[in-house]
Design a protein around this motif. Structure first.
Motif, PDB file in Angstrom:
ATOM      1  N   PHE A  22      52.795  31.220  39.843  1.00  0.00           N
ATOM      2  CA  PHE A  22      53.084  32.573  40.316  1.00  0.00           C
ATOM      3  C   PHE A  22      51.797  33.383  40.431  1.00  0.00           C
ATOM      4  CE2 PHE A  22      54.030  37.058  39.401  1.00  0.00           C
ATOM      5  CZ  PHE A  22      54.843  37.348  40.495  1.00  0.00           C
ATOM      6  N   LEU A  23      50.952  33.315  39.411  1.00  0.00           N
ATOM      7  CA  LEU A  23      49.686  34.050  39.422  1.00  0.00           C
ATOM      8  C   LEU A  23      48.805  33.586  40.575  1.00  0.00           C
ATOM      9  CD1 LEU A  23      47.844  36.145  38.078  1.00  0.00           C
ATOM     10  CD2 LEU A  23      47.018  34.314  36.556  1.00  0.00           C
ATOM     11  N   SER A  24      48.728  32.288  40.764  1.00  0.00           N
ATOM     12  CA  SER A  24      47.964  31.732  41.885  1.00  0.00           C
ATOM     13  C   SER A  24      48.500  32.252  43.218  1.00  0.00           C
ATOM     14  CB  SER A  24      48.033  30.200  41.843  1.00  0.00           C
ATOM     15  OG  SER A  24      47.420  29.639  42.964  1.00  0.00           O
ATOM     16  N   ASN A  25      49.825  32.307  43.363  1.00  0.00           N
ATOM     17  CA  ASN A  25      50.435  32.804  44.601  1.00  0.00           C
ATOM     18  C   ASN A  25      50.187  34.294  44.809  1.00  0.00           C
ATOM     19  OD1 ASN A  25      51.365  30.241  45.133  1.00  0.00           O
ATOM     20  ND2 ASN A  25      53.454  30.645  44.458  1.00  0.00           N
ATOM     21  N   VAL A  26      50.189  35.055  43.724  1.00  0.00           N
ATOM     22  CA  VAL A  26      49.879  36.489  43.811  1.00  0.00           C
ATOM     23  C   VAL A  26      48.469  36.668  44.355  1.00  0.00           C
ATOM     24  CG1 VAL A  26      49.387  38.556  42.432  1.00  0.00           C
ATOM     25  CG2 VAL A  26      51.510  37.287  42.057  1.00  0.00           C
ATOM     26  N   TYR A  27      47.530  35.909  43.810  1.00  0.00           N
ATOM     27  CA  TYR A  27      46.140  35.989  44.280  1.00  0.00           C
ATOM     28  C   TYR A  27      46.020  35.525  45.734  1.00  0.00           C
ATOM     29  CZ  TYR A  27      44.634  36.769  39.426  1.00  0.00           C
ATOM     30  OH  TYR A  27      44.439  37.284  38.164  1.00  0.00           O
ATOM     31  N   ALA A  28      46.743  34.464  46.094  1.00  0.00           N
ATOM     32  CA  ALA A  28      46.701  33.964  47.465  1.00  0.00           C
ATOM     33  C   ALA A  28      47.234  35.010  48.442  1.00  0.00           C
ATOM     34  CB  ALA A  28      47.499  32.673  47.590  1.00  0.00           C
ATOM     35  N   ASP A  29      48.346  35.660  48.073  1.00  0.00           N
ATOM     36  CA  ASP A  29      48.908  36.717  48.930  1.00  0.00           C
ATOM     37  C   ASP A  29      47.910  37.851  49.150  1.00  0.00           C
ATOM     38  OD1 ASP A  29      51.306  35.414  49.298  1.00  0.00           O
ATOM     39  OD2 ASP A  29      52.399  36.590  47.801  1.00  0.00           O
TER      40      ASP A  29
END
Length: 186
Positions: A22-29
């Motif tokens: 989730f954290l990785s996806n937040v940063y990717a977004d």
């Protein structure tokens, strides 16, 4: 806010794969690719693994499992040929691949290739080449179906005259005549 939530979960459970992803996806977004890489490196370093997305389809009493980009099936060439046919059909129907959920720092074309080979699409392609018009294709997905795959299933159900039932992590999706039982809310 997403970063704060993930950090709180990671304080409670530093090896929580879901919070890391989730954290990785937040940063990717947010386009913070250096932070994405940091999270992914940390996951590798601490041996935190998320389960890969997989889909199974049962045909004539035999269960087949696929991972994204899988080429291990004996009919792999036919499966990918059917995927190509599906992509051409989708294009003629005006479908544009929905790549916003691809969280890799790659160009748009690579994102399209990535989502075109999702496990549920491979299972669907095998189902199409192994069944006759009007047959029901049942797929079980271990994660949540992505927006692009959901959209593709709707179009395929109409064009190829199939009922497609996908059981994802949250619910059943019953695709028939170009629509889904979830009314596009999942």
């Amino acid at each position: 806010m997403g970063e704060m939530a993930a950090m709180e979960i990671l304080k409670l459970d530093p090896h929580h794969a879901g919070a890391c992803v989730f954290l990785s996806n937040v940063y990717a977004d947010a386009g913070k690719w250096d932070l994405v890489q940091g999270v992914r490196s940390s996951m590798k370093e601490h041996k935190i693994y998320k389960p890969p997305g997989s889909s199974i389809v049962e045909l004539n009493g035999v269960v087949y499992e696929f991972l994204s980009g899988d080429r291990s099936h004996p009919q792999s060439d036919r499966i990918y040929a059917m995927l190509d046919e599906i992509c051409k059909t989708l294009s003629l129907k005006g479908h544009k691949p929905l790549t916003k959920e691809v969280t890799f720092d790659v160009d748009e074309e690579d994102k399209e290739v990535c989502i075109s080979q999702h496990s549920e699409k491979l299972a669907l392609a095998l189902g199409l080449i192994s069944t006759t018009r009007g047959a029901v294709i049942r797929i079980v997905k271990n994660l949540r179906i992505c927006e692009d795959c959901h959209s593709v299933m709707k179009i395929v159900s109409e064009v190829y005259d199939r009922v497609i039932v996908v059981r994802d992590r949250n619910r059943f999706h019953h695709f028939k005549n170009g629509s889904c039982s979830c009314l596009d809310y999942w």
